[in-house]
Scaffold this motif. Structure first.
Motif, PDB file in Angstrom:
ATOM      1  N   LYS A   1       0.845  -1.174  -0.120  1.00 33.31           N
ATOM      2  CA  LYS A   1       0.045  -0.062   0.123  1.00 33.31           C
ATOM      3  C   LYS A   1       0.775   1.088  -0.075  1.00 33.31           C
ATOM      4  N   LYS A   2       2.088   1.095   0.211  1.00 32.49           N
ATOM      5  CA  LYS A   2       3.010   2.356   0.217  1.00 32.49           C
ATOM      6  C   LYS A   2       3.681   2.238  -0.947  1.00 32.49           C
TER       7      LYS A   2
ATOM      8  N   ARG B   1       0.254  18.955  -1.868  1.00 30.93           N
ATOM      9  CA  ARG B   1      -0.088  17.486  -1.283  1.00 30.93           C
ATOM     10  C   ARG B   1      -1.199  16.864  -2.268  1.00 30.93           C
TER      11      ARG B   1
ATOM     12  N   GLU C   1       6.140   6.507   1.122  1.00 31.74           N
ATOM     13  CA  GLU C   1       7.624   6.176   2.022  1.00 31.74           C
ATOM     14  C   GLU C   1       8.731   6.653   1.258  1.00 31.74           C
TER      15      GLU C   1
ATOM     16  N   GLY D   1       6.099  13.313   3.796  1.00 32.29           N
ATOM     17  CA  GLY D   1       5.988  12.762   5.128  1.00 32.29           C
ATOM     18  C   GLY D   1       4.300  13.035   5.723  1.00 32.29           C
ATOM     19  N   LEU D   2       3.416  13.336   5.069  1.00 32.22           N
ATOM     20  CA  LEU D   2       2.113  13.470   5.330  1.00 32.22           C
ATOM     21  C   LEU D   2       1.267  12.668   4.489  1.00 32.22           C
ATOM     22  N   ILE D   3       1.899  11.987   3.836  1.00 29.09           N
ATOM     23  CA  ILE D   3       1.038  11.035   2.836  1.00 29.09           C
ATOM     24  C   ILE D   3       1.009   9.526   3.200  1.00 29.09           C
ATOM     25  N   PRO D   4       0.157   9.079   3.881  1.00 25.59           N
ATOM     26  CA  PRO D   4       0.151   7.554   4.275  1.00 25.59           C
ATOM     27  C   PRO D   4       0.634   6.583   3.249  1.00 25.59           C
ATOM     28  N   SER D   5       0.230   6.652   2.074  1.00 28.28           N
ATOM     29  CA  SER D   5       0.603   5.994   1.026  1.00 28.28           C
ATOM     30  C   SER D   5       2.030   6.110   0.544  1.00 28.28           C
TER      31      SER D   5
ATOM     32  N   CYS E   1       0.829   9.410  -6.107  1.00 25.09           N
ATOM     33  CA  CYS E   1       0.746   7.964  -5.379  1.00 25.09           C
ATOM     34  C   CYS E   1      -0.139   7.165  -5.934  1.00 25.09           C
ATOM     35  N   ASP E   2      -1.545   7.796  -5.874  1.00 28.28           N
ATOM     36  CA  ASP E   2      -2.771   6.934  -6.465  1.00 28.28           C
ATOM     37  C   ASP E   2      -2.486   6.279  -7.903  1.00 28.28           C
TER      38      ASP E   2
ATOM     39  N   GLU F   1      -0.485  13.205  -3.654  1.00 28.56           N
ATOM     40  CA  GLU F   1      -1.545  12.156  -3.256  1.00 28.56           C
ATOM     41  C   GLU F   1      -1.993  11.573  -4.544  1.00 28.56           C
TER      42      GLU F   1
END
Length: 303
Positions: A6-7, A269, A33, A27-31, A276-277, A273
């Protein structure tokens, strides 16, 4: 290659102002690393090891995607090295220093490699709201102002390549129309090597006209989009993320003002995001700019 977890494992190449912003926001985005950093001017940053050589960095750090935030003239060569290793790319705008470099980069993208160019204003919440408000309306004209003091960190490009590309892209993105013709007037007042003052005018499909005023001569920052439509006049403040519609002009010189809804947030951000998606789930946001989009902006600001 796409990470099955998921990362998304990301490396950041270039730790100038924009590179540090990317690192902070990731660093603020859960997905996301961050698995490695690279910059030729430092060995460590905030407790993290920093590689000085790009080749060593790419050989020793396993990553799914990389953020390229180095000076523009280095974009193409570093991007090619990353793509050779199967790494997805987020390249800060503009994608390259010249149209020729950008085209050669685009032609070299291997199948399966996802590429995005950081035209971050597309992800500004006020731009998203403006675009939604304009849906279905006849656009007469677009006027964009982007001015501010000279940033000493900008040495390798002029204002056309650094700032005007934002707004050329926004004009195409907001109107969804192509430019038929354009005129550029520029001057060099304080920059050592490049133009720092420019006015651009455009004729678009559908009898729409547009203009950009941009400079590094103004002592304060101003970022504004004004759009005239058949139904009303919209004014978007990109810094404060405020959008107003002016309409219903009357013979007594009165008119209506409406504060449009804007869900405020950090544009970078939102953009990261979406990136990442895109890499993890193959979800392509219309707010992401492609290499082809960036090539078109470079073509339109080229002298």
């Amino acid at each position: 290659m796409q990470n099955s977890s998921k990362k998304l494992r990301l490396g950041v190449i270039g730790l100038g102002v924009m590179g540090k912003n990317h690192l902070r926001v990731l660093g603020l985005i859960p997905s996301a690393e961050v698995v490695g950093l690279c910059d030729n001017a430092m060995d460590a940053y905030e407790g993290h090891k920093v590689y000085r050589q790009v080749d060593t960095f790419l050989d020793e750090v396993t990553m799914d995607a990389a953020i390229i935030a180095v000076p523009t003239f280095l974009h193409r060569d570093i991007a090619l090295k990353c793509m050779e290793r199967g790494i997805h790319l987020f390249i800060e705008k503009p994608v390259a220093s010249t149209v020729e470099e950008a085209r050669s980069l685009a032609s070299a993208v291997p199948a399966g490699i996802k590429t995005v160019v950081g035209h971050v204003e597309r992800s500004n919440p006020v731009v998203k709201s403006l675009k939604k408000e304009l849906d279905g309306k006849e656009i007469y004209s677009v006027a964009i102002t982007r001015v501010g003091p000279f940033p000493p960190r900008i040495a390798d490009v002029g204002i056309l390549t650094d700032l005007a590309v934002h707004d050329v892209d926004l004009i195409r993105y907001i109107t969804q129309r192509e430019v038929i013709s354009r005129h550029i007037f520029s001057s060099q007042k304080i920059h050592d090597h490049h133009e720092d003052n420019a006015i651009l005018s455009f004729e678009l499909e559908g009898d729409t006209i547009a203009s950009i005023i941009t400079n590094w001569l103004t002592p304060y920052k101003k970022r504004k989009i004004e759009v005239a439509t058949a139904e009303g006049y919209f004014e978007a403040d990109l810094i404060n993320q405020q959008l107003k519609e002016f309409s219903s002009y009357r013979t007594n010189h009165s008119y209506l003002v409406r504060d449009c809804i804007v869900f405020k947030g950090e544009p970078l951000r939102h953009e990261l995001e979406d990136f990442c998606d895109y890499c993890l789930h193959d979800k392509v946001s219309p707010n992401l700019a492609s290499i082809e989009d960036s090539i078109r902006t470079l073509e339109l600001v080229a002298r």
